[in-house]
Design an enzyme around this catalytic site. Sequence first.
Site, short mmCIF file in Angstrom:
data_model
loop_
_atom_site.label_atom_id
_atom_site.label_comp_id
_atom_site.label_asym_id
_atom_site.label_seq_id
_atom_site.Cartn_x
_atom_site.Cartn_y
_atom_site.Cartn_z
N LYS A 5 -37.74 -19.20 -31.70
CA LYS A 5 -37.57 -19.18 -33.57
C LYS A 5 -36.24 -19.77 -33.89
O LYS A 5 -35.37 -20.13 -32.85
CB LYS A 5 -37.90 -17.82 -33.83
N ARG A 107 -38.35 -1.83 -39.48
CA ARG A 107 -38.50 -3.35 -40.01
C ARG A 107 -40.00 -3.59 -40.35
O ARG A 107 -40.51 -2.90 -40.92
CB ARG A 107 -37.66 -4.01 -38.95
N TYR A 235 -7.78 -26.93 -47.80
CA TYR A 235 -7.83 -26.39 -49.33
C TYR A 235 -7.04 -25.12 -49.34
O TYR A 235 -7.15 -24.16 -48.46
CB TYR A 235 -9.45 -25.86 -49.49
N MET A 283 -16.16 -28.53 -45.63
CA MET A 283 -17.73 -28.47 -45.30
C MET A 283 -17.98 -29.49 -44.39
O MET A 283 -18.86 -29.05 -43.44
CB MET A 283 -18.12 -29.00 -46.81
C1 PLP Z 1 -39.68 -9.43 -32.30
C2 PLP Z 1 -38.65 -10.20 -31.59
N1 PLP Z 1 -38.94 -10.10 -30.27
C3 PLP Z 1 -38.11 -10.74 -29.20
C4 PLP Z 1 -36.82 -11.31 -29.78
C5 PLP Z 1 -35.91 -12.08 -28.77
O1 PLP Z 1 -34.72 -11.27 -28.74
P1 PLP Z 1 -33.49 -11.76 -27.79
O2 PLP Z 1 -32.93 -13.24 -28.32
O3 PLP Z 1 -32.34 -10.70 -27.78
O4 PLP Z 1 -34.13 -11.98 -26.39
C6 PLP Z 1 -36.63 -11.44 -31.25
C7 PLP Z 1 -35.31 -11.94 -31.57
O5 PLP Z 1 -34.46 -11.14 -32.25
C8 PLP Z 1 -37.48 -10.65 -32.07
O6 PLP Z 1 -37.04 -10.72 -33.39
#
Ligand code: PLP
Length: 347
Positions: A5, A107, A235, A283
Amino acid sequence: MGVVKADGYGHGAVEAAQTLLAAGAFGLAVASVEEALFLREGGIRGFLLVMGYTPRETVADMIRQRISVALLDEDHGRELAEEARPWVEKGAPPLPVHLKVDTGMSRLGVLPQGAKGAVSLLGDSPYLHWEGTFTHLARADERDPGPTHEQLERFQQFLHGLRLKGLHPGMVHAANTGAALQFPGARLDAVRVGIGLYGYLPSPHLENPGLRPVMAVKSRLVQVKRLPPGTPVSYGGTYRTQEEEWVGVVPLGYAEGIPRLLSNRGHFLWQGQEVPIRGRVCMNLTILSLPREGKRGDEVVLLGQQGDEVLDAWDWARWADTISYEILTGFGGRLPRYHVGKREDGR
Ligand SMILES: Cc1ncc(COP(=O)(O)O)c(C=O)c1O
């Protein structure tokens, strides 16, 4: 599962995915349907799980692209089933889902005590395929194992309850990097490892089993000059030279991933030594103090090694009061990236 991700934690999602699959990962996990579709467009096949929210409008794409999705609660399950129905009736396979159980993160997911509706929906619906069941651990990177054991225990009890009812939770998974390293009992059918695959510990106090950062960030000075004593820098003039001082300008700033909190706090590497950031990070520019004259084109290392010195994302995280994750993901997007190293095809 390799977690890719946030653009592969800033490394490039498609390239990270290719590398992880070639190295033997069973599959991949992302946060959103957009990320999942981006991987498919990039030619990534095989098991792919959306761990976050899948909106009902995207179900057709998920079925077409064979992407597995997280089921968050009964209502969500109903929406997914409704959307999947016409496709399944036309002969498509049911939508593969992983039930997300909230065992202590508070969550996403169903609370174990409130899961009945989602569970019976999943067990009964011909439009959903119950492929897996998972939970996420909130404190697996800490020294105290107590909270993680409690979450794992809650998850196991939940799974046990399902099996008692003759239900099959599919593949079960819980561990992130911290748990995969510290809690062998959390490895279950699969682990979802993110940060560890990019060479970082989830927390700097854990013992390093030999992880090395994947990402290096390098730039070059674009201007060097000698400032007279008493000259304000950047700045707001938050830094003022004491005596004559050589400064070098790096063409990267907070828009490229350098937290503004590194202003007057962070360091980069130049000629094999740490040199301090002076004044505010802009920036697209950052100003360094040089101990002697440098020249345009000199290499500057932001993350990685130069000579005997090394800077990593945990150093930056200390300066910016954050975690390595935020530093790495901050580099996703704008910088040109070069992926080097061994490829399966030998090129
Ligand atoms: C649901 C879920 N699983 C696994 C992970 C992987 O976590 P990590 O990067 O600490 O291994 C994440 C990342 O935050 C996550 O949100």
